[in-house]
Scaffold this active site. Structure first.
Site, PDB file in Angstrom:
ATOM      1  N   GLY A  69    -121.090 -12.617   7.619  1.00 17.08           N
ATOM      2  CA  GLY A  69    -120.018 -11.977   7.009  1.00 17.08           C
ATOM      3  C   GLY A  69    -118.866 -12.707   7.649  1.00 17.08           C
ATOM      4  O   GLY A  69    -117.484 -12.905   7.131  1.00 17.08           O
ATOM      5  N   THR A  70    -118.829 -12.713   8.838  1.00 15.27           N
ATOM      6  CA  THR A  70    -117.434 -12.859  10.838  1.00 15.27           C
ATOM      7  C   THR A  70    -117.096 -15.134   9.738  1.00 15.27           C
ATOM      8  O   THR A  70    -116.296 -14.945   9.915  1.00 15.27           O
ATOM      9  CB  THR A  70    -118.138 -13.510  11.647  1.00 15.27           C
ATOM     10  OG1 THR A  70    -118.163 -12.190  12.014  1.00 15.27           O
ATOM     11  CG2 THR A  70    -117.113 -14.220  12.255  1.00 15.27           C
ATOM     12  N   GLN A 177    -118.070  -2.890   4.834  1.00 14.09           N
ATOM     13  CA  GLN A 177    -118.625  -1.765   4.998  1.00 14.09           C
ATOM     14  C   GLN A 177    -118.565  -0.944   3.577  1.00 14.09           C
ATOM     15  O   GLN A 177    -120.061   0.540   3.756  1.00 14.09           O
ATOM     16  CB  GLN A 177    -118.073  -0.633   6.234  1.00 14.09           C
ATOM     17  CG  GLN A 177    -117.798  -0.874   7.564  1.00 14.09           C
ATOM     18  CD  GLN A 177    -119.221  -0.400   8.253  1.00 14.09           C
ATOM     19  OE1 GLN A 177    -120.062   0.442   7.642  1.00 14.09           O
ATOM     20  NE2 GLN A 177    -119.897  -1.479   9.203  1.00 14.09           N
ATOM     21  N   SER A 194    -120.873  -8.892   4.674  1.00 15.00           N
ATOM     22  CA  SER A 194    -122.382  -9.208   5.192  1.00 15.00           C
ATOM     23  C   SER A 194    -123.245  -8.313   5.082  1.00 15.00           C
ATOM     24  O   SER A 194    -123.360  -7.799   4.276  1.00 15.00           O
ATOM     25  CB  SER A 194    -121.384  -8.676   6.617  1.00 15.00           C
ATOM     26  OG  SER A 194    -122.694  -9.583   7.801  1.00 15.00           O
ATOM     27  N   CYS A 320    -115.164   3.840  27.719  1.00 13.60           N
ATOM     28  CA  CYS A 320    -115.978   3.870  29.135  1.00 13.60           C
ATOM     29  C   CYS A 320    -117.758   3.223  28.512  1.00 13.60           C
ATOM     30  O   CYS A 320    -118.714   3.361  29.022  1.00 13.60           O
ATOM     31  CB  CYS A 320    -116.626   5.291  28.498  1.00 13.60           C
ATOM     32  SG  CYS A 320    -115.455   6.498  29.274  1.00 13.60           S
TER      33      CYS A 320
END
Length: 460
Positions: A69-70, A177, A194, A320
């Site tokens: 997909g990228t 998505q 993707s 984090c």
């Protein structure tokens, strides 16, 4: 062990597994050859392309398979920009695009092009008027995701496509998505997706370019895949990707209705069961299987580890959990709390029992992480000790600067101020978000010789 991170990669669909095995046996030859093994492979490839094109809503000759997909995104952005280089070098993207789109935008900017990043509201949605203001005579391409990968907000693609069409600008849609849930509405020009997002095998992307869109591939091409994705197609994987896309689409309506009920349960109960939580993303215009929330006073990496130990695989956009110690660009663009961020994305087949189990475990896990970090706010009714207080939080990382602020706010009177001196980039996002959640006023920030001073006025 429940797997709740299908937004990163969906488990391989049974149909994909079957199609992959069958095509490994039948589709190993070169589909460009004329002997019978090649013809057999060609028939499989053509059938896969037709099935994928039907799901996308385009012609088979408009769609090619790519190695990921990228790869599809980078090829689509570069090819569309190059095809319209005579118009200009201006690219428009939303501030919450997938990193592949933003990396392509950065590369374009580094090569001398210009980029406008359209802001989003607190729910993570762009406005068509925002795109209208960004487009100009030199705009070569606009990009907009169909739905956000971190918070699930569905974007107004059809409305933005109308704005782009009126300006004569092609629109590239990253549908990674959402494609498994249904076709992308509106007059898009280029679309990418993707396979591993809908239960197909990893290493297969889709790139669709409508007829009439000026497109110039920016690498040496060959005769394969219309010259847009050179090299030998991973035919078994492409067949499995197309077969699984058709299968998940057949199940999508019923599964979306079922998962939406479970996600609504998480959205409601997390806010009720866990103190100091912000559920982010649009509550209505969203993907049916995804919910994201952020927990005050929580170390995101520790939270994910503890949930993993409890048997639940989830993801996070919290700084984090990042080596860069900066929050996800999506949460930053939305202006929402980033610390203790949890993304839950349910795969097809998730049961109510699994979701209920997660909701039973979560409050204790969050409380345990907070206890480890020593979150203790001043007791109610304690007399104030100062009209204005400054806290040195230099060197402390998310979520510690906010914890220090929470400890101190009760030591000043209502109307008094607490200033937090921090060199953690995340404080710029999380301190204003804390103020909004706790009813205090965020006064603003000021640079210091070391770090930045963030000032808060107590209101309650």
């Amino acid at each position: 062990m429940p797997y709740f991170d299908t937004a990163s990669a969906a488990p391989l669909h049974p149909v994909a597994r079957q199609a992959l095995q069958a095509s490994l046996d039948e589709g190993w030859a070169d589909p460009a050859r004329l002997y019978r093994e090649g013809r057999r492979a060609r028939l499989l490839l053509d059938a896969a392309r037709e099935a994928a094109a039907e799901a996308v809503g385009c012609r088979p000759d408009e769609l090619v398979f790519t190695p990921s997909g990228t790869h599809a995104v980078h090829t689509g952005v570069a090819g569309a920009l190059a095809g319209r280089r005579r118009v200009g070098g201006h690219l428009v993207v939303s501030a919450v695009e997938h990193s592949s789109v933003l990396h392509a935008a950065d590369a374009h900017e580094a090569g001398g092009g210009t980029v406008t990043r359209v802001p989003v509201d607190r729910a993570g949605a762009v406005s068509p008027s925002g795109y209208a203001r960004a487009l100009g005579p030199s705009t070569a391409l606009a990009c907009l995701q169909s739905a956000n990968h971190e918070v699930g907000t569905v974007q107004p693609v059809a409305e933005v496509a109308e704005v782009c069409a009126a300006a004569g600008v092609p629109l590239l849609v990253d549908a990674a998505q959402s494609l498994g849930w249904g076709p992308v509405e509106g007059g898009w020009s280029v679309l990418t997706a993707s396979a591993h997002k809908w239960g197909g095998p990893a290493g297969v992307g889709l790139l669709a370019v409508r007829k009439g869109v000026r497109f110039s591939p920016q690498f040496p091409s060959d005769e394969r895949e219309s010259g847009r994705s050179p090299g030998f197609v991973n035919l078994p994987a492409a067949v499995a990707a197309a077969a699984s896309l058709r299968a998940v689409r057949a199940e999508a309506e019923a599964e979306a209705a079922r998962l939406r009920v479970l996600v609504d349960r998480i959205r409601r109960r997390v806010a009720r069961l866990v103190p100091d939580v912000e559920v982010v993303g649009d509550p209505e215009r969203r993907l049916p299987h995804l919910v994201t929330f952020s927990c005050l006073y929580v170390d995101g990496e520790t939270l994910l580890h503890e949930l993993d130990r409890a048997g639940y695989s989830v993801s996070s956009g919290s700084s984090c959990t990042s080596s860069t110690l900066t929050p996800s660009h999506v949460l930053r663009a939305m202006g929402v709390l980033s610390e203790g961020n949890v993304r839950v994305s349910l795969p097809p087949g998730t049961t109510a029992q699994e979701v209920n189990g997660f909701l039973e475990v979560l409050p204790g896990v969050v409380a345990g992480v907070r206890a480890t970090l020593g979150v203790v706010e001043p007791a109610a009714g304690a007399p104030p000790v100062s009209e204005a207080l400054e806290i040195d939080a230099l060197g402390l990382r998310c979520p510690q600067p906010v914890i220090e602020l929470a400890r101190a706010i009760g030591t000043v009177p209502v109307g008094g101020t607490v200033t937090v001196l921090s060199d953690d980039e995340v404080a710029r996002l999380d301190i204003p978000a804390w103020c909004a959640m706790r009813g205090h006023t965020y006064v603003g920030e000021a640079p210091r010789a070391a770090g930045v001073a963030y000032t808060v006025r107590r209101r309650v």
